[in-house]
Write a protein that holds these residues in place. Sequence first.
Motif, PDB file in Angstrom:
ATOM      1  N   MET A   1       0.845  -1.168   0.000  1.00 18.28           N
ATOM      2  CA  MET A   1       0.000   0.000   0.000  1.00 18.28           C
ATOM      3  C   MET A   1       0.894   1.235   0.000  1.00 18.28           C
ATOM      4  SD  MET A   1      -3.049   1.178   2.614  1.00 18.28           S
ATOM      5  CE  MET A   1      -2.291   0.571   4.061  1.00 18.28           C
ATOM      6  N   ALA A   2       0.532   2.224  -0.794  1.00 16.04           N
ATOM      7  CA  ALA A   2       1.295   3.463  -0.869  1.00 16.04           C
ATOM      8  C   ALA A   2       1.119   4.262   0.419  1.00 16.04           C
ATOM      9  CB  ALA A   2       0.828   4.285  -2.066  1.00 16.04           C
ATOM     10  N   LEU A   3       2.166   4.954   0.796  1.00 11.65           N
ATOM     11  CA  LEU A   3       2.132   5.773   2.007  1.00 11.65           C
ATOM     12  C   LEU A   3       1.715   7.193   1.670  1.00 11.65           C
ATOM     13  CD1 LEU A   3       5.463   4.574   3.637  1.00 11.65           C
ATOM     14  CD2 LEU A   3       3.160   3.788   4.125  1.00 11.65           C
ATOM     15  N   LYS A   4       1.394   7.968   2.681  1.00  8.52           N
ATOM     16  CA  LYS A   4       1.038   9.371   2.474  1.00  8.52           C
ATOM     17  C   LYS A   4       2.254  10.134   1.964  1.00  8.52           C
ATOM     18  CE  LYS A   4      -2.524   9.396   5.962  1.00  8.52           C
ATOM     19  NZ  LYS A   4      -2.997   9.935   7.233  1.00  8.52           N
ATOM     20  N   ALA A   5       2.002  11.128   1.124  1.00  9.29           N
ATOM     21  CA  ALA A   5       3.080  11.892   0.492  1.00  9.29           C
ATOM     22  C   ALA A   5       4.009  12.533   1.511  1.00  9.29           C
ATOM     23  CB  ALA A   5       2.484  12.962  -0.429  1.00  9.29           C
ATOM     24  N   ASN A   6       3.468  13.035   2.625  1.00  6.41           N
ATOM     25  CA  ASN A   6       4.336  13.695   3.615  1.00  6.41           C
ATOM     26  C   ASN A   6       5.288  12.698   4.277  1.00  6.41           C
ATOM     27  OD1 ASN A   6       2.254  12.497   5.106  1.00  6.41           O
ATOM     28  ND2 ASN A   6       2.215  14.138   6.620  1.00  6.41           N
ATOM     29  N   GLU A   7       4.885  11.441   4.432  1.00  6.85           N
ATOM     30  CA  GLU A   7       5.774  10.428   4.997  1.00  6.85           C
ATOM     31  C   GLU A   7       6.879  10.085   4.010  1.00  6.85           C
ATOM     32  OE1 GLU A   7       7.654   7.616   7.404  1.00  6.85           O
ATOM     33  OE2 GLU A   7       6.344   9.303   7.877  1.00  6.85           O
ATOM     34  N   VAL A   8       6.538   9.975   2.745  1.00 13.88           N
ATOM     35  CA  VAL A   8       7.543   9.687   1.723  1.00 13.88           C
ATOM     36  C   VAL A   8       8.538  10.845   1.652  1.00 13.88           C
ATOM     37  CG1 VAL A   8       7.938   9.239  -0.734  1.00 13.88           C
ATOM     38  CG2 VAL A   8       5.956   8.215   0.417  1.00 13.88           C
ATOM     39  N   GLU A   9       8.057  12.070   1.695  1.00 14.34           N
ATOM     40  CA  GLU A   9       8.949  13.239   1.664  1.00 14.34           C
ATOM     41  C   GLU A   9       9.855  13.271   2.890  1.00 14.34           C
ATOM     42  OE1 GLU A   9       9.619  15.318  -0.834  1.00 14.34           O
ATOM     43  OE2 GLU A   9       8.251  14.023  -1.951  1.00 14.34           O
ATOM     44  N   ARG A  10       9.329  12.910   4.049  1.00 12.95           N
ATOM     45  CA  ARG A  10      10.148  12.865   5.270  1.00 12.95           C
ATOM     46  C   ARG A  10      11.274  11.850   5.098  1.00 12.95           C
ATOM     47  NH1 ARG A  10      10.632  10.113  10.146  1.00 12.95           N
ATOM     48  NH2 ARG A  10       9.134   8.521   9.604  1.00 12.95           N
ATOM     49  N   ARG A  11      10.954  10.703   4.525  1.00 13.53           N
ATOM     50  CA  ARG A  11      11.961   9.674   4.297  1.00 13.53           C
ATOM     51  C   ARG A  11      12.998  10.130   3.258  1.00 13.53           C
ATOM     52  NH1 ARG A  11       8.383   4.029   4.381  1.00 13.53           N
ATOM     53  NH2 ARG A  11       7.724   4.227   6.556  1.00 13.53           N
ATOM     54  N   LEU A  12      12.541  10.808   2.210  1.00 11.46           N
ATOM     55  CA  LEU A  12      13.478  11.312   1.196  1.00 11.46           C
ATOM     56  C   LEU A  12      14.404  12.379   1.776  1.00 11.46           C
ATOM     57  CD1 LEU A  12      11.140  11.373  -1.917  1.00 11.46           C
ATOM     58  CD2 LEU A  12      13.235  10.042  -1.674  1.00 11.46           C
ATOM     59  N   ASP A  13      13.868  13.228   2.650  1.00  8.23           N
ATOM     60  CA  ASP A  13      14.711  14.228   3.319  1.00  8.23           C
ATOM     61  C   ASP A  13      15.786  13.540   4.168  1.00  8.23           C
ATOM     62  OD1 ASP A  13      13.230  16.265   2.185  1.00  8.23           O
ATOM     63  OD2 ASP A  13      12.048  16.670   3.998  1.00  8.23           O
ATOM     64  N   ALA A  14      15.402  12.492   4.871  1.00  6.92           N
ATOM     65  CA  ALA A  14      16.363  11.744   5.689  1.00  6.92           C
ATOM     66  C   ALA A  14      17.411  11.078   4.799  1.00  6.92           C
ATOM     67  CB  ALA A  14      15.639  10.708   6.542  1.00  6.92           C
ATOM     68  N   PHE A  15      16.994  10.584   3.639  1.00  9.11           N
ATOM     69  CA  PHE A  15      17.915   9.986   2.670  1.00  9.11           C
ATOM     70  C   PHE A  15      18.962  11.006   2.242  1.00  9.11           C
ATOM     71  CE2 PHE A  15      18.626   9.930  -1.977  1.00  9.11           C
ATOM     72  CZ  PHE A  15      19.415   8.792  -2.095  1.00  9.11           C
ATOM     73  N   GLN A  16      18.515  12.187   1.862  1.00 13.97           N
ATOM     74  CA  GLN A  16      19.444  13.223   1.418  1.00 13.97           C
ATOM     75  C   GLN A  16      20.388  13.638   2.536  1.00 13.97           C
ATOM     76  OE1 GLN A  16      16.809  16.198  -0.209  1.00 13.97           O
ATOM     77  NE2 GLN A  16      16.677  15.141  -2.175  1.00 13.97           N
ATOM     78  N   ALA A  17      19.880  13.773   3.750  1.00 14.98           N
ATOM     79  CA  ALA A  17      20.716  14.156   4.890  1.00 14.98           C
ATOM     80  C   ALA A  17      21.762  13.075   5.186  1.00 14.98           C
ATOM     81  CB  ALA A  17      19.847  14.411   6.125  1.00 14.98           C
ATOM     82  N   ALA A  18      21.365  11.813   5.133  1.00 14.74           N
ATOM     83  CA  ALA A  18      22.300  10.716   5.409  1.00 14.74           C
ATOM     84  C   ALA A  18      23.388  10.655   4.342  1.00 14.74           C
ATOM     85  CB  ALA A  18      21.558   9.387   5.498  1.00 14.74           C
ATOM     86  N   CYS A  19      23.006  10.842   3.091  1.00  9.80           N
ATOM     87  CA  CYS A  19      24.002  10.837   2.012  1.00  9.80           C
ATOM     88  C   CYS A  19      25.004  11.972   2.218  1.00  9.80           C
ATOM     89  CB  CYS A  19      23.318  10.957   0.649  1.00  9.80           C
ATOM     90  SG  CYS A  19      22.441   9.456   0.143  1.00  9.80           S
ATOM     91  N   ALA A  20      24.513  13.156   2.550  1.00  8.22           N
ATOM     92  CA  ALA A  20      25.407  14.297   2.785  1.00  8.22           C
ATOM     93  C   ALA A  20      26.330  14.024   3.974  1.00  8.22           C
ATOM     94  CB  ALA A  20      24.590  15.561   3.007  1.00  8.22           C
TER      95      ALA A  20
END
Length: 158
Positions: A1-20
């Motif tokens: 099941m797809a998640l809410k857009a704000n949860e996906v964005e929160r995860r993507l922000d964490a992805f970018q921060a971890a990569c940096a």
Amino acid sequence: MALKANEVERRLDAFQAACARHGVRITPQRVEVFREVARTDEHPDAETVFKRVRGRLSNVSLDTVYRTLSLLEELGLLSKLEVLCDRARFDANWEQHHHFVCVQCGAVRDLVHPGWDRLAVPEAVKAMGEVRRIHVQLRGLCSKCASQERKGGKQSRC
């Protein structure tokens, strides 16, 4: 099941921060592989991620998907689930939770039970080392497979 857009964005922000934080280059392939796992609670395997990402990025290879999933696990952005009689599956949910695995269809579902998070660790285990996280995995038949089995359908594959 797809998640809410704000949860996906929160995860993507964490992805970018971890990569940096770790000096990892953010490539379109890495973003799409992470996004594919982060956008759902299905716990996809590498081949499923590959097929879905390949639909958006024709130049992605299965090897790239495997290497990216491994990197994302090392960065703590994904966890790898070894489920019964199945390929490794990936989970981008960082909240403490447990899993129900259907032994017939292979569906994996998240479940929260705070009591399991505080299970008493036996002394014998403490002697082996330090427990940092408890993960309970329940195995059985999902309601759909159980209903089919009651009607004389498929038997458990594992």
